[in-house]
Design a protein around this motif. Structure first.
Motif, PDB file in Angstrom:
ATOM      1  N   ASP A 188       0.737  -1.145  -0.072  1.00  0.00           N
ATOM      2  CA  ASP A 188      -0.133  -0.037   0.035  1.00  0.00           C
ATOM      3  C   ASP A 188       0.946   1.218  -0.078  1.00  0.00           C
ATOM      4  O   ASP A 188       2.150   1.490   0.675  1.00  0.00           O
ATOM      5  N   GLY A 189       0.542   2.381  -0.669  1.00  0.00           N
ATOM      6  CA  GLY A 189       1.230   3.466  -0.594  1.00  0.00           C
ATOM      7  C   GLY A 189       0.662   4.783  -1.202  1.00  0.00           C
ATOM      8  O   GLY A 189      -0.484   4.612  -1.704  1.00  0.00           O
ATOM      9  N   VAL A 190       1.267   5.861  -1.563  1.00  0.00           N
ATOM     10  CA  VAL A 190       1.028   7.121  -2.247  1.00  0.00           C
ATOM     11  C   VAL A 190       1.791   7.103  -3.415  1.00  0.00           C
ATOM     12  O   VAL A 190       3.220   6.954  -3.288  1.00  0.00           O
ATOM     13  N   VAL A 191       1.336   7.562  -4.471  1.00  0.00           N
ATOM     14  CA  VAL A 191       2.203   7.876  -5.827  1.00  0.00           C
ATOM     15  C   VAL A 191       2.784   9.247  -5.570  1.00  0.00           C
ATOM     16  O   VAL A 191       2.244  10.258  -5.539  1.00  0.00           O
ATOM     17  N   GLY A 209       4.757   3.073   3.953  1.00  0.00           N
ATOM     18  CA  GLY A 209       5.037   3.350   5.495  1.00  0.00           C
ATOM     19  C   GLY A 209       6.392   2.738   5.795  1.00  0.00           C
ATOM     20  O   GLY A 209       6.902   2.004   5.147  1.00  0.00           O
ATOM     21  N   GLY A 210       6.680   3.354   7.074  1.00  0.00           N
ATOM     22  CA  GLY A 210       8.111   2.838   7.418  1.00  0.00           C
ATOM     23  C   GLY A 210       9.467   3.310   6.789  1.00  0.00           C
ATOM     24  O   GLY A 210      10.448   2.695   6.837  1.00  0.00           O
ATOM     25  N   GLY A 211       9.397   4.532   6.225  1.00  0.00           N
ATOM     26  CA  GLY A 211      10.476   4.987   5.424  1.00  0.00           C
ATOM     27  C   GLY A 211      10.817   4.175   4.000  1.00  0.00           C
ATOM     28  O   GLY A 211      11.880   4.297   3.496  1.00  0.00           O
ATOM     29  N   ILE A 212       9.861   3.154   3.532  1.00  0.00           N
ATOM     30  CA  ILE A 212      10.056   2.610   2.305  1.00  0.00           C
ATOM     31  C   ILE A 212       9.278   3.239   1.165  1.00  0.00           C
ATOM     32  O   ILE A 212       8.481   3.629   1.412  1.00  0.00           O
ATOM     33  N   ALA A 213      10.295   3.393   0.092  1.00  0.00           N
ATOM     34  CA  ALA A 213       9.797   3.687  -1.280  1.00  0.00           C
ATOM     35  C   ALA A 213      10.165   2.794  -2.345  1.00  0.00           C
ATOM     36  O   ALA A 213      11.101   1.905  -2.092  1.00  0.00           O
ATOM     37  N   LYS A 256      15.122   2.445   1.395  1.00  0.00           N
ATOM     38  CA  LYS A 256      14.741   2.448   2.917  1.00  0.00           C
ATOM     39  C   LYS A 256      15.432   3.592   3.610  1.00  0.00           C
ATOM     40  O   LYS A 256      16.661   3.893   3.594  1.00  0.00           O
ATOM     41  N   ASN A 257      14.749   4.660   3.965  1.00  0.00           N
ATOM     42  CA  ASN A 257      15.060   5.889   4.518  1.00  0.00           C
ATOM     43  C   ASN A 257      16.080   6.586   3.604  1.00  0.00           C
ATOM     44  O   ASN A 257      17.033   7.123   4.019  1.00  0.00           O
ATOM     45  N   GLY A 258      15.734   6.588   2.105  1.00  0.00           N
ATOM     46  CA  GLY A 258      16.288   7.243   1.434  1.00  0.00           C
ATOM     47  C   GLY A 258      17.429   6.638   0.677  1.00  0.00           C
ATOM     48  O   GLY A 258      17.998   7.298  -0.253  1.00  0.00           O
TER      49      GLY A 258
END
Length: 296
Positions: A188-191, A209-213, A256-258
């Motif tokens: 789940d996420g946001v574009v 969530g949790g710093g993951i992209a 993860k966290n950038g």
């Protein structure tokens, strides 16, 4: 002018009506149409592409996408499905006595991996709920699922760049798949971004969530917009070869966290078990589905 004396029409899938002139008005006669609601069960070999094989067997595209999403909750579809594995889909179906047929939701998702079976169904009445195994348990464990059905053609780490011709850090995974293969959101996420991005071509980035992209590149096209919310398994685009690419594939990156990380290094885990009345209703529904015979 000739006045209308009678008209017949299909009001619903299960109802026809006849309008007949009666004096200055009309009377309406209803003719119910018998409907056979026996589900459709399709089986076959996965072959070189599980998606294409299921489509060739007669399953609609949206049903196959739902099927792939269900399997992805238990395994890495692109990496673990083999040519000799066999699929098993049970689809909601209505057949009218007048000859028309229409297909609905996916009711059961099965995959036989040489005796090791994945058997998944949903609670009766839940169109968008979790997929449970035949014992009433849902779980998502192990490595993060693959976003597309295909094979890994280039791993995370340093490599010789196929276009530039020199050693360069490869910050994601390349997954080879036929052009037009659906690409799914891993969580789940946001574009955050959906558009053209240099060598990535058509590119979508999701924030979880949790710093993951996560990022998805070289798409033939994408079907989400910046700011939109997406669900795990939702189709966000289709495999292509846009940008700096030598052929149809998906470039998949995870941060993860950038900082970029190997997608295979991330672990996800969640478990839920049905009980009581819900478990009894679920088992009864599964028993009825397993009694459906394969074939059109």
């Amino acid at each position: 002018a000739r006045p209308l004396e009678q008209m017949k029409l299909r009001a619903r899938f299960d109802l026809a009506v006849t309008l007949t002139r009666a004096g200055k008005g009309f009377t309406m006669t209803e003719q119910p149409i018998a409907i056979d609601r026996t589900p459709l069960r399709l089986q076959g070999l996965a072959g070189s592409s599980l998606y294409r094989s299921a489509r060739a067997a007669g399953a609609p595209a949206k049903v196959v996408e739902t099927y792939m999403k269900a399997l992805a909750s238990r395994m890495s579809v692109g990496r673990e499905v083999k040519r000799a594995d066999s699929f098993d889909l049970i689809i909601e179906r209505e057949r009218a006595a007048t000859g028309e047929t229409r297909l609905g939701r996916l009711l059961y998702a099965g995959l036989d991996r040489g005796g090791r079976k994945v058997q998944l169904a949903r609670l009766p009445g839940e169109d968008d709920g979790d997929w449970y195994d035949v014992n009433g348990q849902t779980q998502k464990r192990g490595a993060m699922g693959m976003p597309v059905a295909g094979r890994i053609t280039s791993s995370f780490g340093k490599r010789m760049h196929p276009v530039l011709g020199f050693m360069r850090m490869h910050k994601g995974l390349d997954i080879g798949a036929p052009r037009g293969t659906p690409i799914h959101a891993i969580m789940d996420g946001v574009v955050q971004f959906a558009g053209r991005s240099g060598g990535y071509g058509n590119f979508v980035k999701l924030a979880h969530g949790g710093g993951i992209a996560s990022g998805y590149g070289h798409m033939s096209r994408f079907v989400v917009r910046s700011g939109a919310r997406v669900k795990q398994g939702q189709v966000i685009g289709y495999v292509g070869s846009t940008g700096m690419s030598t052929g149809p594939h998906l470039h998949w990156e995870v941060w993860k966290n950038g900082a970029t990380v190997n997608p295979r290094s991330l672990k996800l885990s969640s478990v839920a078990v049905l009980s009581g009345a819900k478990l009894r209703a679920f088992r009864h529904a599964v028993q009825q589905l397993m009694a459906v015979k394969p074939g059109r």
